[in-house]
Design a protein around this motif. Structure first.
Motif, PDB file in Angstrom:
ATOM      1  N   GLU A 161       0.779  -0.892   0.384  1.00 28.91           N
ATOM      2  CA  GLU A 161       0.050  -0.188   0.457  1.00 28.91           C
ATOM      3  C   GLU A 161       1.261   1.183   0.209  1.00 28.91           C
ATOM      4  O   GLU A 161       1.848   1.392   0.303  1.00 28.91           O
ATOM      5  CB  GLU A 161      -0.857   0.357   1.327  1.00 28.91           C
ATOM      6  CG  GLU A 161      -2.547   0.802   1.055  1.00 28.91           C
ATOM      7  CD  GLU A 161      -2.864   0.858   2.043  1.00 28.91           C
ATOM      8  OE1 GLU A 161      -2.029  -0.303   3.665  1.00 28.91           O
ATOM      9  OE2 GLU A 161      -4.106   1.418   2.029  1.00 28.91           O
ATOM     10  N   PHE A 177      -5.622   6.358 -11.686  1.00 27.33           N
ATOM     11  CA  PHE A 177      -4.539   5.817 -12.615  1.00 27.33           C
ATOM     12  C   PHE A 177      -4.187   6.918 -13.863  1.00 27.33           C
ATOM     13  O   PHE A 177      -5.216   7.328 -14.232  1.00 27.33           O
ATOM     14  CB  PHE A 177      -5.309   4.552 -13.448  1.00 27.33           C
ATOM     15  CG  PHE A 177      -4.752   3.338 -12.164  1.00 27.33           C
ATOM     16  CD1 PHE A 177      -6.244   2.991 -11.155  1.00 27.33           C
ATOM     17  CD2 PHE A 177      -3.776   2.460 -12.421  1.00 27.33           C
ATOM     18  CE1 PHE A 177      -6.360   2.260 -10.231  1.00 27.33           C
ATOM     19  CE2 PHE A 177      -3.781   1.327 -11.456  1.00 27.33           C
ATOM     20  CZ  PHE A 177      -5.048   1.546 -10.419  1.00 27.33           C
ATOM     21  N   LYS A 231       0.317   4.001 -11.282  1.00 22.67           N
ATOM     22  CA  LYS A 231      -0.541   5.291  -9.872  1.00 22.67           C
ATOM     23  C   LYS A 231       0.660   4.895  -9.108  1.00 22.67           C
ATOM     24  O   LYS A 231       0.943   4.342  -8.856  1.00 22.67           O
ATOM     25  CB  LYS A 231      -1.928   3.951 -10.158  1.00 22.67           C
ATOM     26  CG  LYS A 231      -2.203   5.211  -8.868  1.00 22.67           C
ATOM     27  CD  LYS A 231      -3.946   3.841  -7.749  1.00 22.67           C
ATOM     28  CE  LYS A 231      -3.955   5.322  -7.355  1.00 22.67           C
ATOM     29  NZ  LYS A 231      -5.336   4.505  -6.611  1.00 22.67           N
ATOM     30  N   SER A 290       0.481   6.063  -5.884  1.00 21.85           N
ATOM     31  CA  SER A 290       0.049   5.189  -5.001  1.00 21.85           C
ATOM     32  C   SER A 290      -0.931   4.820  -4.314  1.00 21.85           C
ATOM     33  O   SER A 290      -1.638   4.916  -5.073  1.00 21.85           O
ATOM     34  CB  SER A 290       0.930   7.134  -3.678  1.00 21.85           C
ATOM     35  OG  SER A 290       0.073   6.510  -2.515  1.00 21.85           O
ATOM     36  N   VAL A 291      -0.797   3.595  -4.529  1.00 21.98           N
ATOM     37  CA  VAL A 291      -2.271   2.470  -4.810  1.00 21.98           C
ATOM     38  C   VAL A 291      -2.740   1.776  -3.110  1.00 21.98           C
ATOM     39  O   VAL A 291      -1.612   2.567  -2.216  1.00 21.98           O
ATOM     40  CB  VAL A 291      -1.738   1.029  -4.966  1.00 21.98           C
ATOM     41  CG1 VAL A 291      -1.023   1.342  -6.842  1.00 21.98           C
ATOM     42  CG2 VAL A 291      -0.596   0.641  -4.775  1.00 21.98           C
ATOM     43  N   HIS A 292      -4.255   1.799  -3.076  1.00 20.64           N
ATOM     44  CA  HIS A 292      -4.657   1.567  -2.341  1.00 20.64           C
ATOM     45  C   HIS A 292      -5.552   0.067  -2.002  1.00 20.64           C
ATOM     46  O   HIS A 292      -5.458  -0.316  -3.350  1.00 20.64           O
ATOM     47  CB  HIS A 292      -5.639   3.119  -1.909  1.00 20.64           C
ATOM     48  CG  HIS A 292      -5.355   3.935  -2.443  1.00 20.64           C
ATOM     49  ND1 HIS A 292      -4.727   4.148  -1.030  1.00 20.64           N
ATOM     50  CD2 HIS A 292      -5.915   4.630  -3.017  1.00 20.64           C
ATOM     51  CE1 HIS A 292      -5.058   5.572  -1.322  1.00 20.64           C
ATOM     52  NE2 HIS A 292      -5.285   6.076  -2.692  1.00 20.64           N
ATOM     53  N   ASP A 342      -6.771  -0.791  -4.838  1.00 21.49           N
ATOM     54  CA  ASP A 342      -7.136  -1.304  -6.008  1.00 21.49           C
ATOM     55  C   ASP A 342      -6.734  -2.618  -6.466  1.00 21.49           C
ATOM     56  O   ASP A 342      -6.455  -3.145  -7.361  1.00 21.49           O
ATOM     57  CB  ASP A 342      -5.324  -0.258  -6.344  1.00 21.49           C
ATOM     58  CG  ASP A 342      -5.882   1.394  -6.332  1.00 21.49           C
ATOM     59  OD1 ASP A 342      -4.422   1.693  -5.700  1.00 21.49           O
ATOM     60  OD2 ASP A 342      -6.951   1.289  -7.078  1.00 21.49           O
ATOM     61  N   THR A 343      -6.418  -3.304  -5.519  1.00 23.27           N
ATOM     62  CA  THR A 343      -6.775  -4.814  -5.799  1.00 23.27           C
ATOM     63  C   THR A 343      -8.077  -5.292  -6.953  1.00 23.27           C
ATOM     64  O   THR A 343      -9.108  -5.186  -6.242  1.00 23.27           O
ATOM     65  CB  THR A 343      -6.408  -5.337  -4.467  1.00 23.27           C
ATOM     66  OG1 THR A 343      -5.603  -4.828  -3.391  1.00 23.27           O
ATOM     67  CG2 THR A 343      -6.618  -7.149  -4.560  1.00 23.27           C
ATOM     68  N   VAL A 360      -2.569  -5.198  -3.662  1.00 29.15           N
ATOM     69  CA  VAL A 360      -1.934  -4.292  -3.049  1.00 29.15           C
ATOM     70  C   VAL A 360      -2.502  -4.545  -1.653  1.00 29.15           C
ATOM     71  O   VAL A 360      -3.190  -5.421  -0.773  1.00 29.15           O
ATOM     72  CB  VAL A 360      -2.760  -3.611  -3.119  1.00 29.15           C
ATOM     73  CG1 VAL A 360      -2.570  -2.153  -1.804  1.00 29.15           C
ATOM     74  CG2 VAL A 360      -2.683  -2.613  -4.076  1.00 29.15           C
TER      75      VAL A 360
END
Lengths: 115, 112
Positions: A15, A63, A78, A80-82, A85-86, A113
């Motif tokens: 993350e 994105f 991207k 910074s993923v959260h 976003d999985t 993620v």
């Protein structure tokens, strides 16, 4: 006929880390390119599309993708993923000719993620 | 907003049964598609239709047929279901070449 290759079948990431999902297409003629996302147990949802103009395309959920004609690539990024976003991500291209709106999809990249 | 509706989210059928999967779109799109999705294989096109009563085979049509009697409805038919047809089935529609496709939520079909 045009085709797409997604270079990674699975991408694990922590993350808040940046991520890049890679897509290469087969043709050097004018192309239209799409990225779709599929959350678990759902259909596909359009993330972004490249039709013409600026090579940097911004989509939903933070994105973006860059169309690179010389490298025949359309990688999705991207910064910074959260956890949310999985999902599985698909790159797609019209196959060419009279295609009636058909799309050829890549085999998908599963982004996981981790907290 | 665009809407593609698939009649069932989950379906369990037996080998040899005739199975109908229904898809309805409310966008007046000319083109409709049926895909099959399996892990590691991405989406594979089974059949598509570019007008009422018009259809063309996709990449994997064997064991399937389709029907499009009205513009908004596109049905996928498994003539005699087999266990190797256990899969996720996705319906989509679009208006023209190079336009995004709009997808339903999918039907997860199990053939026992």
């Amino acid at each position: 006929a045009q085709s797409v290759t997604q270079l990674d079948s699975q991408v694990p990431v922590f993350e808040e880390a940046p991520v890049e999902l890679r897509c290469n297409y087969s043709s050097s003629v004018s192309v239209y390119l799409f990225w779709y996302v599929q959350y678990p147990n759902q259909g596909l949802q359009l993330l972004l599309k490249y039709l013409s103009g600026s090579t940097l395309v911004k989509g939903i959920n933070g994105f973006e993708a860059e169309f690179n004609k010389s490298q025949t690539s359309f990688h999705l990024r991207k910064p910074s993923v959260h956890i949310s976003d999985t999902a599985e991500y698909f790159c797609a291209v019209p196959p060419g000719g009279t295609s009636y709106g058909k799309l050829t999809f890549g085999q998908g990249t599963i982004l996981t993620v981790h907290p | 907003d665009v809407k593609v509706t698939q009649s069932s989210r989950y379906l369990v059928k037996r080998t040899g049964e005739k199975v109908f999967l229904e898809c309805v779109q409310d966008m007046d799109h000319e083109n409709m598609f049926w895909y099959r999705q399996d892990p590691g294989l991405g989406l594979r096109l089974i059949y598509f239709s570019y007008d009422v009563k018009m259809k063309e085979k996709g990449d994997i049509p064997e064991g399937y047929s389709v029907s499009r009697e009205k513009k908004e409805r596109f049905s996928l038919i498994l003539e005699s279901a087999s266990t190797n047809q256990t899969s996720m089935y996705l319906c989509a529609s679009t208006t023209r070449w190079a336009s995004p496709q709009h997808f339903g939520d999918g039907t997860r079909l199990s053939i026992l």
